[in-house]
Design a protein around this motif. Structure first.
Motif: not given
Length: 186
Positions: A78-83
């Motif tokens: 999602p939103h091209r972001r990841k922890r």
């Protein structure tokens, strides 16, 4: 030497093991000749396959396969972001190796890091527009390489069987214990 692929005494390699014991006093269950053949074919094929994909991506996109995999993971988040921690778990690499890879991707302008709003100690990796464009350009050649190396060589039935087999193996190797000592959790 890979101990799964060789038995120290030829007559002990058959079904039922034999008398050779391991350090724990247990009698090893040596691989049968058929299992040896399959194991060695698997190792040979996966080594060649990994090399094939890495060379194709280096040649056509200027990146190793691991970087491509990270970009794919981020593109699907999602939103091209990841922890970063979650990215390490999904990529099955250590956090240290991930940090090094993300630093290289940052230098190229394909990824950026940002602080995680829900965890002051955590960071997110974010796929940039430039990184997404690079991925879009690299994807057709990569999927062609995968298709040529694997799927074009197998019948639909073999593809289905391979998928089932790989899921069984992965499920058996994926610990359900949250406290498991796994490299990507370190």
């Amino acid at each position: 030497m890979n101990t799964a692929s060789t038995a120290p005494v030829a007559e002990d390699a058959g079904e039922g093991g034999g008398g050779v014991t391991s350090g724990g006093g247990r009698v090893p269950r040596w691989l049968s000749d058929d299992e040896q053949r399959v194991w060695r074919a698997y190792l040979h094929a996966t080594t060649l396959f990994d090399d094939h994909l890495d060379r194709q991506l280096q040649r056509d996109a200027g990146m190793p396969h691991i970087y491509y995999g990270l970009l794919v993971q981020l593109s699907q988040a999602p939103h091209r972001r990841k922890r970063m921690t979650d990215l390490a778990i999904d990529a099955k690499i250590t956090r240290s190796r991930l940090s090094h890879a993300v630093a290289r991707l940052e230098q190229k302008g394909w990824v950026r890091r940002e602080d995680c709003p829900s965890d002051k100690r955590g960071q997110n990796a974010v796929l940039t527009d430039q990184g997404y464009a690079v991925l879009e350009e690299a994807a057709p050649g990569h999927v062609d390489a995968v298709r040529q190396a694997m799927f074009d060589r197998l019948s639909p039935e073999q593809v289905e069987q391979l998928g089932e087999i790989m899921l069984i193996i992965a499920d058996g190797l994926q610990p359900s214990d949250s406290g498991a000592d796994l490299p990507w959790l370190r």
